[in-house]
Design a protein around this motif. Structure first.
Motif, PDB file in Angstrom:
ATOM      1  N   UNK A 471      27.626  -7.379  -4.776  1.00 48.60           N
ATOM      2  CA  UNK A 471      26.297  -7.389  -4.263  1.00 48.60           C
ATOM      3  C   UNK A 471      26.177  -9.014  -3.676  1.00 48.60           C
ATOM      4  N   UNK A 472      26.925  -9.550  -3.371  1.00 47.45           N
ATOM      5  CA  UNK A 472      26.751 -11.007  -3.034  1.00 47.45           C
ATOM      6  C   UNK A 472      25.837 -11.091  -1.727  1.00 47.45           C
ATOM      7  N   UNK A 473      24.799 -11.751  -1.962  1.00 47.22           N
ATOM      8  CA  UNK A 473      23.872 -11.993  -0.899  1.00 47.22           C
ATOM      9  C   UNK A 473      24.424 -13.193   0.209  1.00 47.22           C
ATOM     10  N   UNK A 474      23.859 -12.827   1.371  1.00 49.53           N
ATOM     11  CA  UNK A 474      24.323 -13.761   2.711  1.00 49.53           C
ATOM     12  C   UNK A 474      23.053 -14.691   2.695  1.00 49.53           C
ATOM     13  N   UNK A 475      22.954 -15.704   2.192  1.00 49.22           N
ATOM     14  CA  UNK A 475      21.863 -16.492   2.146  1.00 49.22           C
ATOM     15  C   UNK A 475      21.263 -16.822   3.392  1.00 49.22           C
ATOM     16  N   UNK A 476      22.174 -17.353   4.570  1.00 50.04           N
ATOM     17  CA  UNK A 476      21.583 -17.520   5.812  1.00 50.04           C
ATOM     18  C   UNK A 476      20.790 -16.425   6.284  1.00 50.04           C
ATOM     19  N   UNK A 477      20.982 -15.326   6.024  1.00 54.06           N
ATOM     20  CA  UNK A 477      20.061 -14.037   6.454  1.00 54.06           C
ATOM     21  C   UNK A 477      18.780 -14.351   6.288  1.00 54.06           C
ATOM     22  N   UNK A 478      18.286 -15.246   5.481  1.00 54.88           N
ATOM     23  CA  UNK A 478      16.911 -15.437   5.382  1.00 54.88           C
ATOM     24  C   UNK A 478      16.267 -16.433   6.295  1.00 54.88           C
ATOM     25  N   UNK A 479      16.981 -16.767   7.055  1.00 60.94           N
ATOM     26  CA  UNK A 479      16.539 -17.505   8.334  1.00 60.94           C
ATOM     27  C   UNK A 479      16.240 -16.812   9.591  1.00 60.94           C
ATOM     28  N   UNK A 480      16.405 -15.538   9.353  1.00 60.30           N
ATOM     29  CA  UNK A 480      16.094 -14.535  10.507  1.00 60.30           C
ATOM     30  C   UNK A 480      14.766 -14.014  10.244  1.00 60.30           C
ATOM     31  N   UNK A 481      14.081 -14.139  11.358  1.00 59.79           N
ATOM     32  CA  UNK A 481      12.626 -13.588  11.114  1.00 59.79           C
ATOM     33  C   UNK A 481      12.215 -11.969  10.692  1.00 59.79           C
ATOM     34  N   UNK A 482      11.162 -11.798  10.165  1.00 63.55           N
ATOM     35  CA  UNK A 482      11.032 -10.571   9.779  1.00 63.55           C
ATOM     36  C   UNK A 482      10.583  -9.642  10.678  1.00 63.55           C
ATOM     37  N   UNK A 483      10.592  -8.240  10.701  1.00 67.52           N
ATOM     38  CA  UNK A 483      10.234  -7.324  11.685  1.00 67.52           C
ATOM     39  C   UNK A 483       8.498  -7.324  11.795  1.00 67.52           C
ATOM     40  N   UNK A 484       7.993  -7.780  12.366  1.00 70.67           N
ATOM     41  CA  UNK A 484       6.437  -8.014  12.304  1.00 70.67           C
ATOM     42  C   UNK A 484       6.271  -7.339  14.061  1.00 70.67           C
ATOM     43  N   UNK A 485       4.829  -6.774  13.894  1.00 67.76           N
ATOM     44  CA  UNK A 485       4.481  -6.410  15.417  1.00 67.76           C
ATOM     45  C   UNK A 485       4.418  -7.526  16.515  1.00 67.76           C
TER      46      UNK A 485
END
Length: 521
Positions: A471-485
């Motif tokens: 279950x290794x996390x890909x940390x750079x994915x944290x730099x992608x914006x969240x799905x907000x309206x």
């Protein structure tokens, strides 16, 4: 009489050669003023209001008179309209600057995020090329350029497939796709970065890496001067220099409301015969805005260390040493060590010896090196990462920590090597016989294997095992914006509240390619 201007390709070659053959000219001397690069760019998009043509002409000429080359990102239909109107004067004036691309029809629905909302990586790249390639070809033809300097999306209509497909539509100055715009979808600490195979100036941070003055507020000039000066001083003090991004639209000088707001707001898509030109500003207001802008630019020119650059210069200022020079044996050993010794079940990009290695770079380099050793050969250093895209699908869910026998690991590694060499992307799943594991978990195994093979110089026997990640996390994915309206629906052209969660899912997968762009002095 004007001095003859060198062709862009020749100027880039001279710059490249001088940087490599005469490095002392490019190294910061003790006590030298830190260099501040100012990237001035214009989204050149209004093809309805004829006054916009004149605004483009005036901007191009006033900047040229000051010895400044800017970047004009031209919409495909804007280029075609200039040609149809016979505005060879505008075309000639813009040709003295960099020509980028700003979509084929900009706000005519469907916009890029709308038509890519349900696409994956590969079909999305193909659809982007299908819809945008013709406009890019028209801009190249009309302005007489072999490649476009950069691309940037219309409004907030962003998608990661565009980054990956830029080379396919002819956006690759010095062979490097460049993405220049502003938004919050992806970024790296308010500095240039690499994503999807493209060099990005994006999400620079208002007041941190990008700024702009209100053209039509007389009281805005002095605060704007102070803001840009403070930004330059901070970059010089904290980073030893850096980049400031400033953008406008030529139509801002002449219209009262944006041309697309008048026609395409909130999903409206009237037939072409019903399109309306936006209301135009009084001549006095336009003139005052030009005067104010001239004073603003003249102030920026006085800031110590400032030089104006264009998008096509970005690959020379931010070269990717991993592509050009490759990784040394010591650097690859350090990459493996950092993965093996990671404090948590996560992996991240790494910066080693002035080189930035994305997770895709690490995956490619370790696969090539381990594959060679498993075949009884030594890797040939420096080992070059040619650049992989991220996975094209969501990886399988992880389970408990597993141990993998070396024969099975060898078969999987050689299969992965064949995949990345033929498909040019990180696999979404790595097969260990009938079982599939996530590429991030397999990256951990690659690092453990390389570290072991490097130290022992022997391949363990069939009874030996090595660990996979779990279950290794890909940390750079944290730099992608969240799905907000507000992320996509905040742009007046999209339907209110419009969302595109799959676009962000694809973006998180492409976070494998995310890393900072390191500036060459």
């Amino acid at each position: 009489m004007q001095s003859p201007r060198l062709p862009l390709w020749f100027a880039l070659c001279l710059s490249f050669l001088s940087a490599h053959l005469c490095p002392r000219l490019h190294a910061a001397e003790p006590g030298a003023v830190p260099r501040i690069d100012v990237l001035l760019w214009f989204d050149t998009e209004d093809y309805l209001l004829p006054a916009d043509d004149d605004a483009c002409l005036r901007l191009a000429e006033m900047l040229q008179a000051r010895g400044i080359r800017a970047t004009f990102k031209v919409v495909g239909e804007k280029a075609r309209v200039l040609e149809k109107r016979g505005r060879t004067d505008v075309i000639a004036a813009l040709q003295k600057h960099d020509i980028g691309y700003h979509a084929n029809f900009h706000s005519v629905h469907p916009t890029p995020t709308e038509y890519l909302a349900e696409c994956g990586l590969l079909d999305g790249m193909a659809e982007f090329v299908r819809r945008e390639g013709g406009g890019a070809a028209d801009v190249r033809r009309i302005f007489g350029v072999q490649t476009l300097a950069c691309y940037g999306q219309p409004g907030s209509s962003w998608a990661p497939q565009a980054h990956a497909a830029l080379r396919d539509i002819g956006v690759a100055p010095a062979g490097v796709p460049c993405y220049v715009d502003e938004g919050s979808h992806v970024g790296w600490n308010n500095q240039p970065f690499w994503f999807g195979g493209a060099l990005n100036v994006y999400n620079m941070g208002n007041g941190r890496g990008y700024t702009r003055m209100d053209l039509h507020q007389p009281a805005a000039l002095e605060p704007a001067k102070k803001t840009v000066s403070a930004m330059a001083e901070r970059l010089a003090r904290e980073n030893g220099g850096g980049l400031i991004s400033i953008y406008y639209h030529p139509c801002e000088w002449v219209h009262q409301a944006f041309w697309d707001r008048v026609n395409f707001s909130r999903g409206a898509n009237p037939p072409r015969e019903e399109w309306k030109a936006p209301p135009q500003r009084p001549a006095a207001e336009t003139e005052a805005a030009f005067q104010r802008f001239g004073e603003y630019i003249d102030h920026i020119r006085t800031i110590p260390g400032v030089r104006f650059i264009t998008a096509s210069e970005l690959p020379l200022i931010y070269p990717d040493a991993v592509r050009r020079e490759g990784a040394t044996a010591a650097e690859l050993a350090e990459i493996a060590q950092q993965i093996v010794n990671r404090p948590a079940a996560a992996v991240d990009c790494q910066v080693i010896a002035g080189k930035a290695f994305s997770l895709a770079d690490q995956f490619e380099l370790l696969t090539l090196a381990v594959g060679s050793r498993l075949e009884g050969n030594q890797p040939r250093f420096p080992l070059v990462a040619h650049g992989l895209l991220g996975p094209d699908n969501v990886p399988p869910a992880g389970g408990d920590a597993l141990r993998l026998g070396w024969p099975a690991f060898r078969a999987a590694t050689l299969d992965v090597r064949d995949f990345i060499q033929s498909q040019k992307r990180v696999p979404a799943r790595v097969f260990i016989g009938a079982d599939a594991v996530a590429p991030a978990d397999f990256l951990v195994a690659l690092a453990v294997a390389y570290d072991s093979l490097r130290k022992t110089e022997t391949i363990p026997g069939a009874e030996s095992e090595l660990p996979l990640g779990a279950n290794t996390e890909v940390l750079p994915a944290r730099h992608i914006a969240r799905d907000l309206p507000s992320l996509f629906g905040g742009w007046v052209i999209h339907k209110e509240g419009f969302r595109a969660p799959k676009v962000l899912e694809v973006a998180r997968l492409q976070a494998w390619t995310l890393k900072p762009a390191l500036r060459k002095e």
